[in-house]
Design a protein around this motif. Structure first.
Motif, PDB file in Angstrom:
ATOM      1  N   HIS A   1      37.190  37.543  43.741  1.00 21.55           N
ATOM      2  CA  HIS A   1      36.084  36.687  43.321  1.00 21.55           C
ATOM      3  C   HIS A   1      34.936  36.922  44.302  1.00 21.55           C
TER       4      HIS A   1
ATOM      5  N   HIS B   1      42.854  39.531  41.489  1.00 21.10           N
ATOM      6  CA  HIS B   1      41.432  39.822  41.337  1.00 21.10           C
ATOM      7  C   HIS B   1      40.654  39.395  42.571  1.00 21.10           C
TER       8      HIS B   1
ATOM      9  N   LEU C   1      40.029  32.756  35.887  1.00 22.83           N
ATOM     10  CA  LEU C   1      40.964  32.900  36.986  1.00 22.83           C
ATOM     11  C   LEU C   1      40.329  32.406  38.267  1.00 22.83           C
ATOM     12  N   GLY C   2      40.846  31.325  38.769  1.00 25.55           N
ATOM     13  CA  GLY C   2      40.488  30.918  40.108  1.00 25.55           C
ATOM     14  C   GLY C   2      39.045  30.502  40.239  1.00 25.55           C
TER      15      GLY C   2
ATOM     16  N   HIS D   1      30.987  29.314  36.328  1.00 29.07           N
ATOM     17  CA  HIS D   1      31.669  30.327  37.144  1.00 29.07           C
ATOM     18  C   HIS D   1      30.609  31.007  38.008  1.00 29.07           C
TER      19      HIS D   1
HETATM   20 ZN   LIG Z   1      36.093  33.896  39.922  1.00 27.44          ZN
END
Ligand SMILES: [Zn+2]
Lengths: 239, 321
Positions: A163, A161, A12-13, A78
């Motif tokens: 990050h 979420h 995600l992202g 990531h």
């Molecule tokens: Zn992330």
């Protein structure tokens, strides 16, 4: 039998945007060593009403799938931690410091905050729901609320979420936050993951398969996971 | 006040009195995440290779420890009964090989693994868009008999296949329309297209069918107080039970669910067991250790558990009481 493909979901992202940063990376001698000197970005216990660890730092299968596009400027990795949480959850500074940026040029939209800490470390809080009310230069204490968690896809139901990244102050180096943040990471990894483990290089299958062995990232460096023999295969070959 | 304190003390003791379950390390050298049980419950399979071992492949170690041998010389998605190897190619096509005779067929799964029926004579797979919001991506669900052609049976948004309830009924979750908030958990009879909605929520996470397909366990998070939590419900329809626990869970057998509570205080991970028939919990003991990366599994016969030790990253096995 599914080797390392249990679970559902995807990466995600990210915060990998190709803004130019020409400040040189700080040397190891200028950067504080990991000593669990930081705390978690949320207060209270994790769970289905509050927050959970969603995706770890490093060579995750989700990052591998998007190694060229989303994570291309971060060596295909990531470079932070994802914490799932409902939109609007108060996000807290992981340590004492000074607000360095509010909606600065470091990605992770729609809104972000960067805090500078001792030891030439900076923490970035990404995908915040609204612009933080903090002012650049303002001092913050560990645990102070610095914003509200949001959604990388900006709907508050698609992928809500936070990050979180830990960088050197020049924003050239990205560190594995685990040894820097005091938390029971093995317990936090029990539930809530939307990842599928780490991507294998079948030529060296034990490499980067544990949370603490994930590689540091240099902005703009070569992809670390352009493996000759990747496993699992990315649908369509990855992007 | 004194009485309250003594009650609290008693409660604390009953929780912490769980005995530490003896376990045995069966692999060494930080080895190896993702180990899975063989169908006979006698051994564990894991991916390994250079420099620790001469060649990359799937290796096997007895559940009681002992010498490691190479079981498969190539890496693939292997079916639970080890009847099939599923090998995605670089494009759409995935080759499925029957291990007993080497006979093969291909399906356009686009890199995805497949979900087998218990007999491993039929399968389902999901093809999803790779861009767009996660909860709005179009997914098409296909079924195929082995050596047969695929047939599309459902179109979903933000969802896919959760498993086979029986040879003709799939469990799926997703949205009928991309713009709506909630997903549905539903069954689909692939013979006639009949659907039965089991529940609605923002998302169904960790969906896991009991070995006999009669029950499904899942959790809901970040939806509403009433919906959030761990749920068990019959797949034939009927009321769901909200369990008064939360954490990592695995089926032990058709009537028992194992759970490690999410309690991140640094203490050893505790193993609890929920019995469906009695609707009651018991504590089996603690590991004297923690599970790393949420990596643990129960043998198909329900007698043993394997986990990746947080102490040193090696696989350990214990006999379940
Ligand atoms: Zn992330």
């Amino acid at each position: 039998m599914r080797f390392r493909t249990l679970g559902a979901g995807a990466a995600l992202g990210a915060s990998a945007f190709a803004f130019a940063h020409y400040a040189p990376a700080l040397p190891d001698s200028a950067i504080a060593r990991p000593a669990q000197q930081f705390g978690l970005p949320f207060a209270g216990p994790p769970g289905p009403d509050t927050w959970m660890l969603g995706q770890g730092y490093g060579n995750t299968t989700g990052a591998y799938r998007q190694r060229r596009r989303t994570y291309g400027n971060l060596q295909g990795v990531h470079a932070g931690l994802d914490f799932s949480a409902p939109c609007g959850t108060p996000v807290r500074s992981i340590g004492d410091g000074t607000v360095a940026e509010v909606d600065g040029p470091h990605g992770s939209p729609p809104h972000n905050v960067v805090i500078n800490h001792a030891g030439n470390l900076s923490s970035l809080y990404g995908h915040l729901r609204v612009r933080s009310s903090l002012r650049v230069g303002q001092a913050v204490k560990r645990g102070d609320v610095i914003g509200q968690s949001g959604d990388s896809q900006e709907t508050c139901i698609s992928a809500p979420h936070l990050h979180l990244e830990l960088r050197d102050r020049s924003h050239q180096r990205f560190f594995n936050p685990l040894p820097y943040i005091r938390a029971d990471w093995d317990s936090l990894s029990l539930a809530g993951s939307f990842g599928r483990g780490y991507q294998y290089d079948l030529n060296a299958p034990r490499r980067w398969q544990t949370p603490e062995s994930q590689p540091e990232v240099r902005r703009g460096g070569a992809l670390l996971n352009e493996f000759a023999r990747p496993w699992p295969p990315a649908p369509g070959g990855g992007r | 006040m004194r009485r309250l304190l003594s009650l609290l003390a008693a409660a604390t003791i009953s929780v912490s009195a769980a005995a530490t379950l003896p376990s045995q390390q069966v692999l060494s050298g930080t080895c190896c995440p993702g180990a899975v049980w063989t169908p006979d419950s006698k051994a564990l399979l894991f991916l390994d290779g250079p420099p620790a071992r001469p060649a990359t492949g799937i290796y096997q170690v007895p559940a009681t420890g002992g010498s490691v041998t190479r079981r498969f010389s190539s890496v693939a998605f292997f079916s639970p009964k080890l009847a099939w190897a599923v090998r995605p190619g670089n494009g759409d096509a995935t080759t499925l090989e029957r291990l007993s005779d080497g006979r093969r067929f291909t399906l356009p799964t686009r890199g995805a693994d497949v979900t087998w029926t218990r007999a491993e004579t039929r399968l389902a797979y999901t093809r999803s868009d790779t861009t767009g919001n996660f909860d709005r991506r179009l997914s098409r669900v296909y079924v195929a008999d082995v050596f047969g052609a695929p047939r599309q049976v459902a179109t979903l948004y933000g969802g896919g296949v959760s498993g086979w309830i029986n040879d003709t009924t799939l469990l799926l979750s997703g949205k009928a329309q991309p713009g709506v908030r909630d997903r549905e958990l539903f069954t689909l009879d692939i013979r006639n297209g009949a659907r039965r909605t089991l529940g609605q929520a923002l998302s169904f996470r960790g969906v896991s069918l009991s070995p006999d397909g009669a029950w499904v366990v899942y959790y809901v998070a970040f939806d509403s107080k009433a919906r959030n939590g761990l749920w068990i419900r019959p797949t034939a329809g009927g009321a769901a039970r909200k369990l008064d626990a939360f954490g990592a869970y695995r089926w032990r057998d058709a009537g028992r669910l194992l759970l490690i509570p999410l309690q991140p205080d640094g203490s050893p991970h505790v193993l609890r067991e929920y019995r469906m028939r009695e609707n009651a919990w018991r504590t089996l003991g603690d590991l004297g250790d923690q599970v790393r990366q949420g990596d643990w599994s129960v043998s198909p016969d329900g007698q043993r558990m394997a986990y990746l030790s947080a102490r040193n990253g090696n696989v350990r096995v214990l006999n379940l009481p």
